[in-house]
Design a protein around this motif. Sequence first.
Motif, short mmCIF file in Angstrom:
data_model
loop_
_atom_site.label_atom_id
_atom_site.label_comp_id
_atom_site.label_asym_id
_atom_site.label_seq_id
_atom_site.Cartn_x
_atom_site.Cartn_y
_atom_site.Cartn_z
N GLN A 87 0.83 -1.20 0.00
CA GLN A 87 0.00 0.00 0.00
C GLN A 87 0.86 1.25 0.00
O GLN A 87 2.04 1.21 0.36
N ASP A 88 0.28 2.36 -0.42
CA ASP A 88 0.88 3.70 -0.31
C ASP A 88 1.93 4.00 -1.37
O ASP A 88 2.60 5.03 -1.30
N VAL A 89 2.11 3.12 -2.35
CA VAL A 89 3.05 3.40 -3.43
C VAL A 89 2.37 3.12 -4.76
O VAL A 89 1.32 2.47 -4.83
N CYS A 90 2.98 3.59 -5.83
CA CYS A 90 2.53 3.24 -7.17
C CYS A 90 3.75 2.94 -8.03
O CYS A 90 4.89 3.19 -7.63
N LEU A 91 3.50 2.38 -9.21
CA LEU A 91 4.58 1.97 -10.11
C LEU A 91 4.59 2.86 -11.34
O LEU A 91 3.54 3.11 -11.95
N LEU A 92 5.77 3.35 -11.69
CA LEU A 92 5.96 4.15 -12.90
C LEU A 92 6.80 3.34 -13.87
O LEU A 92 7.90 2.89 -13.51
N ARG A 93 6.28 3.14 -15.09
CA ARG A 93 7.00 2.40 -16.13
C ARG A 93 7.32 3.36 -17.26
O ARG A 93 6.43 3.78 -18.02
N PRO A 94 8.60 3.77 -17.39
CA PRO A 94 8.97 4.78 -18.39
C PRO A 94 8.57 4.37 -19.80
O PRO A 94 8.71 3.21 -20.20
N ILE A 111 -1.33 11.75 -2.03
CA ILE A 111 -1.76 12.16 -3.37
C ILE A 111 -2.26 10.94 -4.12
O ILE A 111 -1.98 9.80 -3.74
N ASN A 112 -3.01 11.19 -5.20
CA ASN A 112 -3.56 10.07 -5.97
C ASN A 112 -2.89 9.98 -7.35
O ASN A 112 -2.10 10.84 -7.73
N VAL A 113 -3.26 8.96 -8.08
CA VAL A 113 -2.61 8.68 -9.37
C VAL A 113 -2.88 9.79 -10.38
O VAL A 113 -2.00 10.16 -11.17
#
Length: 456
Positions: free
Chosen positions: A342-349, A382-384
């Motif tokens: 929880q509390d993280v997101c993934l960024l895929r360049p 913050i949100n996505v």
Amino acid sequence: MKWKPYPSYKPSGVEWLGDVPAHWDTKPLGYLARFRGGATPDKSRPDFWDGYIPWVSPKDMKRPRLADAEDHVSERALSGSALSMIPPRAVLIVVRGMILAHSFPVATTDGPLTINQDMKALLPGPEVDAEYLARVLTGVADVFVALADESAHGTRKIESAVLSRFVLPLPPPDDQSAVSQFLDRETARLDALVAKKRALVERLREKRTALISRTVTRGLPPEAARAAGLAPHPNLKPSGIPWLGNVPEHWSAVPLRRAALVLDCKHRTVEFVDDGVPVASIREVHGFEVDLSAAKMTTEEEHRDLCEGGRRPLVGDIIYSRNATVGDAALVATTERFSMGQDVCLLRPLGHLSRFLVHALRSQPVREQVESLMIGSTFRRINVSQINAFLVPLPPVPEQQAIAEYLDRETARIDRLVEKVEAATLRLQEYRQALITAAVTGKIDVRDKAPGPAAA
């Protein structure tokens, strides 16, 4: 600095203390001081808390002398609870709480105050000076806390019975005064050196932040650009973004959604196990690369569920904190399987270099966008959709590569300097503690000694 011992010694009869100067004595703490406890007034009584009397708790134990505290109580609270007034020239210690796991803070009182139940006040008797008592408790803190732990069976509470029986070295009054004056001088010198080194670390970290921010928004310095085979680009253009200002004329500034695919976590609590698949949450993204060394583990079934929808982190992805430590970004550089908690997101360049994007996301201009979203918020979150809207500067890919390599190299150099200064700071703090211990246990003779130069 070498200090001479006393002319002669005798056995103290205390195993951890060893020999003491021949003209010194030893006494149990219960013989040297009276103890006074504290309490917390009734939280439902506003009239108890509407006052001017300092109410000291462990969080206030940050200075060697205390006359005030964050919280205050009224005179009415003294008659309506177990609180009592602690006079000046008392010695305060923490006797309960996790603070004992990391330190043993000691302070003397510069004015009348009260204390909470996690504290104990020691009121020195005629044989011991308050300043010396505070110094000796600081000097033997490791032994004191170890004995307290042994008697309390790990409860992190020092019982009054343990306090009473704890034997301390007791010099004559003149020696007590000499020890206190010596340590006042020497610790002040050491503290000044520590303060200078901490200020240096702060300046180095500020330099690091400024270097990253300047490079990801203005490009490489001319010498670095030429070394990378790139033409320096002195011409700048307005970015149209107030917080970003001017950027090199061939760069663009785009919403993050055009530079990377943003995938949110599953927003659910999973089952944790002792042996399983690591789960990365906000504490795993403090450094430049994701660190799974202390990550919690979950089951294979939970791992597969968390990774559904393309959420399995791959080498080159970025894990981004969107709660509490908002703005922390870390590169996935490991092939070890793990999932997002929880509390993280993934960024895929999307066709851009991961290392450049991590530097850009950790730069001050992007962090300012994060902070602007926090204004007026009760929680740091913050949100996505907000993350997708972050504006990031983007040079051509070859320049992204050169900037990432330059920043990797230069930030590593600054980090090594920080490590060296922090190691020197730690040595000073260890020397300070060793000096206090040596002085209060009589291992060095400080009578009529002019203070020598402090250790560098």
